[in-house]
Design an enzyme around this catalytic site. Structure first.
Site, PDB file in Angstrom:
ATOM      1  CG  ASP A  52      -1.859  24.012  -5.120  1.00  0.00           C
ATOM      2  OD1 ASP A  52      -1.162  22.997  -4.902  1.00  0.00           O
ATOM      3  OD2 ASP A  52      -1.966  24.942  -4.307  1.00  0.00           O
ATOM      4  CG  HIS A  86      -7.427  20.338  -1.506  1.00  0.00           C
ATOM      5  ND1 HIS A  86      -6.977  19.139  -1.022  1.00  0.00           N
ATOM      6  CD2 HIS A  86      -6.321  21.130  -1.606  1.00  0.00           C
ATOM      7  CE1 HIS A  86      -5.663  19.204  -0.825  1.00  0.00           C
ATOM      8  NE2 HIS A  86      -5.242  20.396  -1.175  1.00  0.00           N
TER       9      HIS A  86
END
Ligand code: NAP
Length: 483
Positions: free
Chosen positions: A234, A239
């Site tokens: 995730d 990111h």
């Protein structure tokens, strides 16, 4: 300080999944802000699409309600009626054949066509196929796809191949909304528009880099999704990996999509495989009225991590021997995201100070209060001889830039505008995503093949103690997690 506003060309933007959470929370309010800023030409239109049957009027009412909910300060803005007039709606089931000819009839010749896939990734293929099959997408059309882009290398490759059947790479905009954050873009400005840092930006002068993305919330509400994913899929694979790339990449020859993405890809490809001892997984436990992770995901046997800390190494000249420590997790002490570049100590001290000599640190805060902070040693004021003390040179962008600085565009505003402009610099290329999965897959496979459980940690802490140990055993320490 007034930022220059350049209008985009005329466009028709179709949002698939226009009734969903992301569209209502981010995309529609973001588009409204750009409209209110005067960035859209008069004729530009936004067309919602989803299975729900709705008229244009009902969609406009729902968009107004979404803006009132997620950007309440603008709910009564005078620009709202004109924005709502731009909106249209077509009921479409992505997996069926109804509605597509209605959409085709709505699209205007001459306007840029952009299609935002704000739906589950399992629908990307169906939508791409029908857009092409019904002649709705042309050679200049763009598609925007959301995360997660696959859950491993194999599925990411399959997704890339599906999209590639109907669209060229130059038409595909893979969103990582971190890249749309002002401070993240500022990383490149700080590095490549100043002479100050770049000469020091290497293993000779940098001791290590640490990146923290901490959240205070748990996974309640999206537990079913999260439990299939976990912090590595995730957050790390996308990111934090993007942040590592921007810190570690070589200067691109120009700030353009191919050059920037080539350099980022080189960083990912240079990542060394992770050693088993260089990663710590954690799971928050219940405390008082706060449910634990296992309660939140309603899966008492779950081994999915809500926290991860790891040490990665980049095998190239610039970063030889410089560890990058990454950590991210839920239910931590504060909501904060920051990158700290910690410099080496001077090779020789001329001062007789017995106290700690602290190394310089450049801290780039992504949230809250975006800005930069450079820690330097100075003489402690006073007559007591030459004693040194570390002080921060603190720059809050909001303060430094005045009112414009407090009104920074949300990542989605910036990214959607870039799509209309046809600028892919801040989007992930297919080979980047695949390279990131190629590095992450063995880490996940090793864990899934074992039986170990994540380390428990209390809510409101910095994560499990073992994560502190990851740095302590190298003689280093994490920065404190604080808002
Ligand atoms: P969501 O709330 O479940 O919304 C899904 C949307 O898809 C709804 O508008 C739904 O409307 C539509 N839809 C479902 N099946 C459809 C079909 N067969 N044909 C046409 N439309 C269909 O999901 P979301 O949270 O908005 O997420 C959308 C995408 O963004 C996902 O890929 C998610 O991973 C990603 N994402 C979301 C967030 C976030 O903050 N929400 C953040 C990052 C990424 P109908 O039921 O009316 O068809």
């Amino acid at each position: 300080m007034v930022s220059r506003l350049i209008r985009v060309d005329d466009f028709d933007l179709v949002i698939f999944g226009a009734t969903g959470d992301l569209a209502r929370r981010k995309i529609l309010p973001g588009l409204f802000r750009r409209h209110a800023a005067g960035q859209f030409p008069d004729a530009a239109r936004i067309i919602g699409a989803a299975r729900t049957t709705m008229s244009d009027a009902e969609f406009r009412a729902d968009a107004a309600a979404a803006i009132a909910e997620f950007d309440p300060a603008r709910a009564q803005a005078p620009e709202l009626p004109a924005f709502l007039d731009r909106l249209h709606y077509v009921p479409i089931d992505a997996t069926g054949d109804d509605g597509w000819s209605d959409l085709a009839a709505l699209m205007r010749p001459g306007a840029i066509r952009a299609f935002y896939f704000s739906v589950a990734p399992s629908l990307f293929g169906a939508i791409a196929e029908r857009l092409a099959g019904h002649g709705i997408a042309d050679a200049d059309s763009r598609i925007v796809v959301e995360k997660p882009f696959g859950r491993d290398l194999e599925s990411a490759r399959a997704l890339n191949q599906t999209l590639a059947r109907h669209f060229d790479e130059g038409q595909i905009y893979r969103i990582d909304h971190y890249l749309g954050k002002e401070t993240v873009q500022n990383l490149m400005a700080v590095r490549f528009a100043n002479m100050l840092f770049e000469p020091l930006w290497n293993a000779h002068y940098i001791d290590h880099v640490q990146i923290t993305v901490a959240e205070t919330v748990g996974v309640a509400g999206r537990g079913a999704y999260y439990d299939q994913s976990g912090a590595i899929r995730d957050m790390i694979q996308n990111h934090l990996m993007q942040l590592v790339c921007l810190i570690a990449m070589e200067p691109p020859y120009h700030f353009d999509p191919a050059a920037v993405r080539d350099e980022k890809l080189k960083v990912i490809r240079a990542l060394e495989p992770l050693a088993a001892g260089d990663i710590v997984r954690g799971q928050y436990v219940a405390e008082g009225a706060i449910p634990g992770y296992l309660d939140d995901v309603e899966n008492p046997a779950s081994r999915t991590e809500s926290f991860v800390a790891l040490k990665l190494r980049i095998a190239n000249w610039r970063w030889q021997g410089v560890p990058f420590y990454l950590r991210t997790g839920k239910r931590l002490r504060a909501r904060t995201s920051e990158i700290a570049v910690v410099f080496r100590e001077p090779p020789h001290s001329i001062f007789d100070q017995t106290g700690p000599h602290k190394p310089n640190e450049l801290v780039i805060r992504l949230q809250p209060n975006e800005g930069m902070n450079l820690k330097v040693m100075i003489k402690e004021p006073g007559p007591g001889g030459m004693r040194l003390v570390q002080v921060p040179l603190d720059m809050s962008f909001a303060e430094a830039l005045g009112p414009e600085g407090t009104d920074m565009p949300d990542a989605y505003e910036r990214l959607i505008t870039d799509v209309i402009r046809g600028n892919q610099t801040l989007f992930m290329r297919g080979d980047e995503v695949e390279a990131a999965w190629a590095w992450t897959d063995p880490i996940i496979a090793a864990w899934e093949g074992g039986t170990a459980r994540p380390e428990p940690y209390d809510p409101g802490t910095s994560g499990p103690d073992e994560a502190l140990g990851l740095m302590h055993r190298d003689g280093r320490r994490w920065r404190e997690i604080k808002a």
